[in-house]
Scaffold this active site. Structure first.
Site, PDB file in Angstrom:
ATOM      1  N   LYS B 192       0.834  -1.199   0.000  1.00 18.25           N
ATOM      2  CA  LYS B 192       0.000   0.000   0.000  1.00 18.25           C
ATOM      3  C   LYS B 192       0.870   1.250   0.000  1.00 18.25           C
ATOM      4  CE  LYS B 192      -1.760   2.664   3.164  1.00 18.25           C
ATOM      5  NZ  LYS B 192      -1.827   4.029   2.611  1.00 18.25           N
ATOM      6  N   GLU B 266      10.277   0.620  10.167  1.00 15.91           N
ATOM      7  CA  GLU B 266      11.293   1.656   9.976  1.00 15.91           C
ATOM      8  C   GLU B 266      10.606   2.978  10.254  1.00 15.91           C
ATOM      9  OE1 GLU B 266      13.193   4.450   8.931  1.00 15.91           O
ATOM     10  OE2 GLU B 266      13.159   3.856   6.823  1.00 15.91           O
ATOM     11  N   CYS B 300      13.513  10.397   6.977  1.00 17.14           N
ATOM     12  CA  CYS B 300      13.495   9.921   8.361  1.00 17.14           C
ATOM     13  C   CYS B 300      14.892   9.968   8.979  1.00 17.14           C
ATOM     14  CB  CYS B 300      12.911   8.524   8.442  1.00 17.14           C
ATOM     15  SG  CYS B 300      13.520   7.455   7.147  1.00 17.14           S
ATOM     16  N   GLU B 397      10.406  15.041  15.884  1.00 18.29           N
ATOM     17  CA  GLU B 397      10.670  14.972  14.449  1.00 18.29           C
ATOM     18  C   GLU B 397       9.729  15.935  13.707  1.00 18.29           C
ATOM     19  OE1 GLU B 397       9.627  11.305  12.380  1.00 18.29           O
ATOM     20  OE2 GLU B 397      11.478  11.485  11.223  1.00 18.29           O
TER      21      GLU B 397
END
Lengths: 309, 490
Positions: B192, B266, B300, B397
């Site tokens: 997906k 991840e 990331c 983040e």
């Protein structure tokens, strides 16, 4: 008194241990980014004309004669008269024996006259000879002196000696502008290029220049970037703008544009002028002319339409 | 350092250098790729995917519901039990090599669509995303018939059906990271893509079909978070691979508890990029720029925290600010663009809320880059100085082109600050001294630590996180073990 070094205060020698280190891989990556810029249309024409105006049209051959030098000066004045709106080159660069001839040929034109001096290209002569060489060139009418540093002494670590020599030549130049040739092809590492740049600027260079053109590799983008960054740091520190001249090996318009992209993104607008940036080249002008012609007409002309010298 | 400024405004400007787009083909509407063909979603729902640089719709994309997920997982199961797990490993490898070659052949089309749908500069999709995606297929294609050598003395068997959910920052590359090792090991997949960037995954579905892969080996289902949840929770899935936010990763891990599914996650990061005084400063400045402004900071493993030794802090910040002035922000399809569009309106709002928060926390904000276009989602490259470990912009983040700068005095202090985060995905060290590199890389708790460079990726190199940055490794030999079960050797 032939030795100007006595007037130099030792404290002016910069602390070379404080010069930033250079990472060659990183320099290479940055250079490849400059080369990926896509310069089109108006911005390309603008760059090509600017590059033309930055050329030091050069002949430095053992076989140079007054006849050859006069032809070179004619080319400097009449780059390609059938095309309108062209600038002229920044200067003509010759050996000291040819200054008189060139001076006469350029009379009445706003084109600089540069002469190499200081036992060019090796620099292997006593200091008194180098100083005399310089004084003679200035007396003959050179506006700009392109000197070479003593690479042997530099590689030996005799930085004080190299510094004093540049400072002495600067003094001998009087009003003439001093370009200091590092001969980066003989320095071996980018770290040394950076240190030699700092040394030359502190000693009084108006310009720093990569190469004599007699040693390979001559100018590369990597070496030029390191020198531009040294110029930027010197500007940060002193507020003084030092010029840059890559010389040798730049013969294509595309390369010249890549150098200008690098200059533009490293030092900014203030350096985008022949007063602070020069190309030392003999065949670059014609390739730029061909590209300009192509921009105007949409097709390339045979190089037989452009005068070789 | 004096206050001498370089001038980058005005003067010589680069004329627009737009990438040609006439060679791409996009349908108005895309169904779900299940069992080797595009099918309508069972409840007929579609959503638009937007070009973030223009805010215009690019195509309408199916929204997969529970029934569709069930259908996709069944198709994958059938393909797994049928041709795929029975096929010789050498033949599986051939299919993967074919996908890799076709990706290379169609790289220009993929690059343009990646930039249109996601907003990243064409230079990056052309030079990084698409070539790296092909490289991943090439790399794992080579492993397909060599698993005995990857796991000597063990019998490496496929797991079955892998349910894979990927993010919007590297759409095709993440699909390649997920699909290539899964297929090489003999699994089949249901993937997906993110709802804001489904197009290159759908183009990859076309490519997979053209490559003649047996139907059902690769299935692509589009949709939002619920679609992803349905896939992850489907009982027919043997292995879950997720790349995305730590919050979603946590939810997935919770839902997988007690099931027999294997998983790799991840997740987020807040990497420290550490600059020592003896570093090659000018190249370190490039590394900082590349570390945080690459892909608009939607990375990331971005170097979003800069730790710089106090004795060179002023110098580094001055050089960084001058460098930031030369960054070109704008049209992702212009070949000279350095920073493209923010991926979505929601992400832009998130970033802007952090810019506000940073100022409220008392940090000093500086923005570089060129002026931004009027329509589209844009954020100029930003840095914050005067921040500390206790500030939220240092801890959380942001996933945008926003750098928080702190200083340190000693290696130990740098190390403590670098590790003082719930994340542990990546890090960077800049120094001229090898001993410092070893000390830092051994003690920074992060999956990847770069020395004198940043954001370098290669299919042979494992990638993954410590702590809340994830579980498991992708890439390299390590990436294979996530897709096999190791039995006692024959």
């Amino acid at each position: 008194m032939s030795d100007g070094a006595l007037h130099i205060e030792p404290s002016r020698l910069p602390d070379l241990d404080r010069v930033p280190r250079v990472d060659e891989v990183g320099v290479g990556e940055r250079v490849s980014r400059f080369c990926k810029r896509s310069i089109k249309k108006d911005s390309k024409v603008q760059a090509l004309k600017l590059a033309l105006s930055m050329i030091d049209l050069t002949t430095l051959e053992g076989q140079d004669t007054p006849g050859k030098v006069r032809q070179l000066c004619q080319k400097a004045i009449h780059l390609h008269d059938s095309m309108e709106g062209l600038p002229h080159v920044a200067a003509v660069c010759v050996y000291p024996t040819m200054i008189g001839v060139a001076k006469k040929a350029l009379e009445g034109y706003d084109i600089g006259l540069a002469s190499v001096a200081t036992a060019f290209p090796s620099g292997q002569a006593p200091r008194s000879v180098k100083l005399e060489d310089t004084r003679m060139a200035v007396a003959e009418g050179a506006d700009e002196i392109d000197m070479v540093i003593s690479r042997g002494a530099f590689l030996q670590g005799e930085y004080g000696l190299v510094f004093d020599e540049i400072a002495a030549i600067k003094e001998a130049c009087g009003e003439a502008h001093l370009k200091v040739i590092l001969e980066t092809g003989e320095l071996g590492t980018l770290d040394r290029v950076r240190r030699a740049s700092v040394l030359a600027m502190h000693a009084g260079a108006d310009f720093i220049k990569t190469s004599t053109g007699k040693i390979q590799p001559a100018a590369t983008m990597e070496v030029t970037l390191v020198m531009l960054q040294a110029i930027r740091d010197f500007y940060y520190e002193t507020g003084q703008r030092i010029g840059m001249k890559p010389a040798g090996g730049i013969s294509k318009a595309k390369q010249a544009i890549q150098y200008l992209v690098m200059l533009h993104e490293t030092l900014g607008n203030d350096w985008m002028t022949p007063d602070l940036f020069r190309f030392g080249a003999s065949s670059l002008a014609n390739d730029i002319l061909m590209q300009l012609q192509k921009q105007q007409t949409g097709v390339y002309q045979s190089d037989d339409y452009f005068s070789k010298d | 350092m004096s206050s001498t400024k370089l001038s980058f405004d005005g003067g010589w400007e680069y004329a627009p250098a737009p990438q040609d787009t006439s060679h791409i083909s996009l349908d108005d509407r895309y169904g779900l790729f299940i069992g080797g063909e595009f099918v309508e979603p069972s409840d007929g729902r579609y959503f638009d995917t937007i070009n973030p640089a223009t805010e215009q719709s690019l195509a309408s994309v199916a929204s997969a519901g529970d029934k569709d997920i069930d259908r996709a997982v069944r198709a994958a199961r059938k393909a797994y039990e049928g041709p795929w797990s029975k096929m010789s490993a050498g033949d599986r490898g051939k299919y993967l090599f074919r996908i890799a070659r076709m990706l290379q052949e169609r790289s220009r089309e993929f690059a343009v669509i990646e930039s249109l749908d996601g907003g990243k500069p064409i230079r990056e999709s052309r030079d990084i995303d698409i070539p790296l995606s092909a490289a991943h297929f090439f790399y794992y294609a080579g492993w397909a018939d060599k698993l005995d050598y990857a796991f000597p003395g063990r019998d490496a068997r496929p797991l079955g059906v892998a349910g894979q959910v990927i993010p919007w920052n590297f759409p095709l590359l993440m699909a390649a990271w997920k699909i290539a090792p899964a297929l090489a090991c003999g699994n089949t997949v249901v993937l997906k893509p993110a709802e804001t960037t489904p197009l290159t995954a759908l183009k990859l579905a076309e490519l997979v079909r053209d490559a003649g892969l047996p139907p059902g080996v690769v299935n692509i289902v589009t949709g939002a978070g619920e679609t992803g949840a349905a896939l992850v929770n489907h009982p027919g899935v043997d292995k879950v691979a997720f790349t995305g936010s730590t919050a979603v990763g946590r939810a997935i891990q919770k839902s997988l508890a007690g099931t027999n599914k294997k998983y790799t996650l991840e997740l987020g990061g807040k990497a420290a990029n550490v600059i020592f005084a003896d570093a090659a400063i000018d190249q370190a400045v490039e590394g900082i720029v590349n570390g945080i402004f690459f892909n608009q900071g939607h990375v990331c493993c971005a170097g979003s925290r800069l730790l710089v030794q106090e004795s060179v802090a002023d110098e580094v910040i001055q050089k960084l600010k001058d460098r930031m002035q030369t960054l070109i922000v704008g049209d992702p399809l212009d070949k000279n663009t350095d920073i493209g569009a923010i991926n979505s309106k929601a992400q832009l709002e998130r970033i802007e809320s952090y810019l506000g928060l940073g100022r409220e926390e008392g940090a000093e904000m500086y923005q570089g880059g060129s002026a931004t276009p009027e329509t589209g989602y844009w954020c100029r490259p930003t840095l914050f100085t005067g921040v500390s470990q206790s500030n939220r912009i240092v801890q959380e983040e942001i996933f945008g082109p926003v750098l928080a700068i702190q200083t340190f005095r000693t290696l130990e202090e740098a190390l403590t600050k670098a590790n003082n985060t719930p994340y542990g995905l990546s890090g960077g060290v800049w120094t001229d001294k090898g001993a410092k590199i070893f000390k830092m890389t051994q003690q920074v708790r992060a999956g990847v630590v770069w020395a004198n460079t940043f954001n370098k990726f290669d299919p042979t190199s494992p990638f993954g996180g410590y702590k809340e940055s994830g579980v498991g490794r992708e890439g390299g030999l390590h990436g294979l073990s996530a897709y096999v079960s190791l039995e006692a050797g024959q």
